[in-house]
Motif scaffolding. Sequence first.
Motif, PDB file in Angstrom:
ATOM      1  N   ASN A  90       2.906  67.006-113.068  1.00  0.00           N
ATOM      2  CA  ASN A  90       1.886  65.890-113.113  1.00  0.00           C
ATOM      3  C   ASN A  90       1.935  64.941-111.725  1.00  0.00           C
ATOM      4  O   ASN A  90       2.911  65.292-111.159  1.00  0.00           O
ATOM      5  CB  ASN A  90       2.165  64.910-114.185  1.00  0.00           C
ATOM      6  CG  ASN A  90       2.427  65.503-115.406  1.00  0.00           C
ATOM      7  OD1 ASN A  90       1.476  65.726-116.189  1.00  0.00           O
ATOM      8  ND2 ASN A  90       3.544  65.873-115.964  1.00  0.00           N
ATOM      9  N   SER A  91       0.895  64.425-111.291  1.00  0.00           N
ATOM     10  CA  SER A  91       1.138  63.360-110.439  1.00  0.00           C
ATOM     11  C   SER A  91       2.069  62.204-110.698  1.00  0.00           C
ATOM     12  O   SER A  91       2.322  62.301-111.879  1.00  0.00           O
ATOM     13  CB  SER A  91      -0.327  63.022-110.048  1.00  0.00           C
ATOM     14  OG  SER A  91      -0.749  62.014-110.928  1.00  0.00           O
TER      15      SER A  91
ATOM     16  N   SER B 242       1.502  59.246-111.233  1.00  0.00           N
ATOM     17  CA  SER B 242       0.747  58.536-112.439  1.00  0.00           C
ATOM     18  C   SER B 242       0.297  59.204-113.572  1.00  0.00           C
ATOM     19  O   SER B 242       0.089  58.581-114.805  1.00  0.00           O
ATOM     20  CB  SER B 242      -0.703  57.957-111.756  1.00  0.00           C
ATOM     21  OG  SER B 242      -1.767  59.090-111.658  1.00  0.00           O
TER      22      SER B 242
ATOM     23  N   LYS C  82      -1.292  62.416-114.188  1.00  0.00           N
ATOM     24  CA  LYS C  82      -2.620  63.067-114.170  1.00  0.00           C
ATOM     25  C   LYS C  82      -2.013  64.566-113.950  1.00  0.00           C
ATOM     26  O   LYS C  82      -1.211  64.997-113.361  1.00  0.00           O
ATOM     27  CB  LYS C  82      -3.410  62.911-112.872  1.00  0.00           C
ATOM     28  CG  LYS C  82      -4.542  63.884-112.803  1.00  0.00           C
ATOM     29  CD  LYS C  82      -5.684  63.588-111.690  1.00  0.00           C
ATOM     30  CE  LYS C  82      -6.991  64.315-111.874  1.00  0.00           C
ATOM     31  NZ  LYS C  82      -7.697  64.055-110.792  1.00  0.00           N
ATOM     32  N   GLU C  83      -2.475  65.352-115.077  1.00  0.00           N
ATOM     33  CA  GLU C  83      -1.748  66.882-115.024  1.00  0.00           C
ATOM     34  C   GLU C  83      -2.207  67.529-113.859  1.00  0.00           C
ATOM     35  O   GLU C  83      -3.591  67.668-113.816  1.00  0.00           O
ATOM     36  CB  GLU C  83      -2.285  67.393-116.472  1.00  0.00           C
ATOM     37  CG  GLU C  83      -1.733  68.719-116.640  1.00  0.00           C
ATOM     38  CD  GLU C  83      -2.139  69.370-117.931  1.00  0.00           C
ATOM     39  OE1 GLU C  83      -1.537  69.253-118.978  1.00  0.00           O
ATOM     40  OE2 GLU C  83      -3.127  70.358-117.898  1.00  0.00           O
ATOM     41  N   LEU C  84      -1.536  68.288-113.365  1.00  0.00           N
ATOM     42  CA  LEU C  84      -1.811  69.300-112.241  1.00  0.00           C
ATOM     43  C   LEU C  84      -1.618  70.656-112.500  1.00  0.00           C
ATOM     44  O   LEU C  84      -2.647  71.543-112.424  1.00  0.00           O
ATOM     45  CB  LEU C  84      -0.725  69.052-111.097  1.00  0.00           C
ATOM     46  CG  LEU C  84      -0.645  67.709-110.477  1.00  0.00           C
ATOM     47  CD1 LEU C  84       0.559  67.646-109.577  1.00  0.00           C
ATOM     48  CD2 LEU C  84      -1.878  67.141-109.832  1.00  0.00           C
TER      49      LEU C  84
ATOM     50  N   PHE D 203       4.566  56.605-113.750  1.00  0.00           N
ATOM     51  CA  PHE D 203       4.068  56.822-115.115  1.00  0.00           C
ATOM     52  C   PHE D 203       5.095  56.097-115.941  1.00  0.00           C
ATOM     53  O   PHE D 203       6.241  56.047-115.855  1.00  0.00           O
ATOM     54  CB  PHE D 203       4.190  58.533-115.599  1.00  0.00           C
ATOM     55  CG  PHE D 203       3.622  58.869-116.787  1.00  0.00           C
ATOM     56  CD1 PHE D 203       2.538  58.641-117.362  1.00  0.00           C
ATOM     57  CD2 PHE D 203       4.745  59.178-117.681  1.00  0.00           C
ATOM     58  CE1 PHE D 203       2.155  58.987-118.471  1.00  0.00           C
ATOM     59  CE2 PHE D 203       4.249  59.582-119.069  1.00  0.00           C
ATOM     60  CZ  PHE D 203       2.981  59.593-119.427  1.00  0.00           C
TER      61      PHE D 203
ATOM     62  N   ASN E 107      -1.057  68.082-104.206  1.00  0.00           N
ATOM     63  CA  ASN E 107      -1.439  68.135-105.592  1.00  0.00           C
ATOM     64  C   ASN E 107      -2.524  69.010-105.851  1.00  0.00           C
ATOM     65  O   ASN E 107      -2.670  69.521-106.994  1.00  0.00           O
ATOM     66  CB  ASN E 107      -1.651  66.763-105.965  1.00  0.00           C
ATOM     67  CG  ASN E 107      -0.409  65.704-106.075  1.00  0.00           C
ATOM     68  OD1 ASN E 107       0.729  66.429-105.714  1.00  0.00           O
ATOM     69  ND2 ASN E 107      -0.456  64.558-106.442  1.00  0.00           N
ATOM     70  N   THR E 108      -3.574  68.814-104.983  1.00  0.00           N
ATOM     71  CA  THR E 108      -4.787  69.743-105.023  1.00  0.00           C
ATOM     72  C   THR E 108      -4.511  71.128-104.894  1.00  0.00           C
ATOM     73  O   THR E 108      -4.950  72.149-105.913  1.00  0.00           O
ATOM     74  CB  THR E 108      -5.831  69.373-103.944  1.00  0.00           C
ATOM     75  OG1 THR E 108      -6.082  68.147-103.978  1.00  0.00           O
ATOM     76  CG2 THR E 108      -6.951  70.209-103.950  1.00  0.00           C
TER      77      THR E 108
ATOM     78  N   LYS F  95      -2.941  72.596-108.214  1.00  0.00           N
ATOM     79  CA  LYS F  95      -3.891  72.823-109.187  1.00  0.00           C
ATOM     80  C   LYS F  95      -4.754  74.023-108.795  1.00  0.00           C
ATOM     81  O   LYS F  95      -4.693  74.988-109.896  1.00  0.00           O
ATOM     82  CB  LYS F  95      -4.905  71.753-109.370  1.00  0.00           C
ATOM     83  CG  LYS F  95      -4.504  70.287-109.764  1.00  0.00           C
ATOM     84  CD  LYS F  95      -5.482  69.393-109.959  1.00  0.00           C
ATOM     85  CE  LYS F  95      -5.883  68.488-108.909  1.00  0.00           C
ATOM     86  NZ  LYS F  95      -6.886  67.389-109.272  1.00  0.00           N
TER      87      LYS F  95
END
Length: 379
Positions: free
Chosen positions: A78-79, A81, A83-85, A244, A357-358, A361
Amino acid sequence: MQTTKKIIIVGGGIGGAATAFALNRAGFEVAVYERTSELREVGAGIALWANATHVLKNLGLLEDAIRVGNPITNYQFNSQSGKELINVAVNRFDLPVLGIHRADLHALLWSNVPREKFVLGQLFERFEQVGDKIRAYFASGLMVDGDALIGADGLKSRVRAGLFGDYPPIYRNFTTWRGLTDYIPSGYRSSYIREFFGPAKAFGFMMLGKNRMYWYAAAKAPEGQPDSALGRKRELEQMFQGWFPSILELIAATDEANILKTDLYDRIPTRPWSKQNITLLGDAAHPMLPTLGQGACMALEDAVVITKCLQAQSNPTSAFQQYESQRFARTKSIVEQSLRSGKMGELENRYAVALRNTFMKLMGAAINNSFHTIHAYRV
């Protein structure tokens, strides 16, 4: 072809205990010399991936491990915060993945070996060849003869130093903190390992057996950096402020005394590990960063392979050459993959972090395949 009379093991951690268990089960005479006065494993939690639970199954210990561990089905990245990667399903194998306390795994191993096989409070000093035997000397004045010696004495192995010189391991620019608590955070997902990545920092957590939460943090830092005057707990709360929410919940719920701090090291994979009837195992042979969670798993694999080689070869020198040749390529690959994964965490610039992060993904399928390759291996 087994003719070896006595195997000396230096180091009674997970690698040494697993090797003692496997050798004793195969009918070898074995003696483990451990420098601590109490047979216990320090640390907190580890993941036993399918390649390691396969070893436990072969040793007849898997059902016991399942009873004291916790099943893991997913490894989620995850990031910071939340957000699932990437979400990697790790329950696609014929064997379970377990979250387990190191001490529980260690106890399973040594409790199945006669207690007299472990000699505690013995600091290894040196060895010498005496004909076709090996003689080990300890700081207490104890002197022991055997047919072969295995150094399972960790990152700063004295056996390794005796074989190849006392060269220090390589600091990899990260410090890690590990904690254990009974508190279950609001963001807990049953049977998940959840990891969170930010600028030059990361945090992860998972459930172990006995309803305990294990968490771990890593941050880029100078080697040997002292604790903040605020203490470890407060320093971590500041470090992960705004991340998080479960992260701060876990830190707040952990006693300061239960937070361990360790700098991270490895070594460049090189051969040989062995000379004549002496060899190395686990972190003494191939220390790696914890980024893939394979350190203990590799030691368990080593234990089985070295036992098979000693069964197949009447000469320990030949057995250790065979063991090294079978293990080197796999452990080298995992040391190198662990280091690459660690370097991905060094990025500090927020734009570079966003690109990472991109990239993660986009590379989800490739990362899934890489995990499958590592975990599908069977010794």
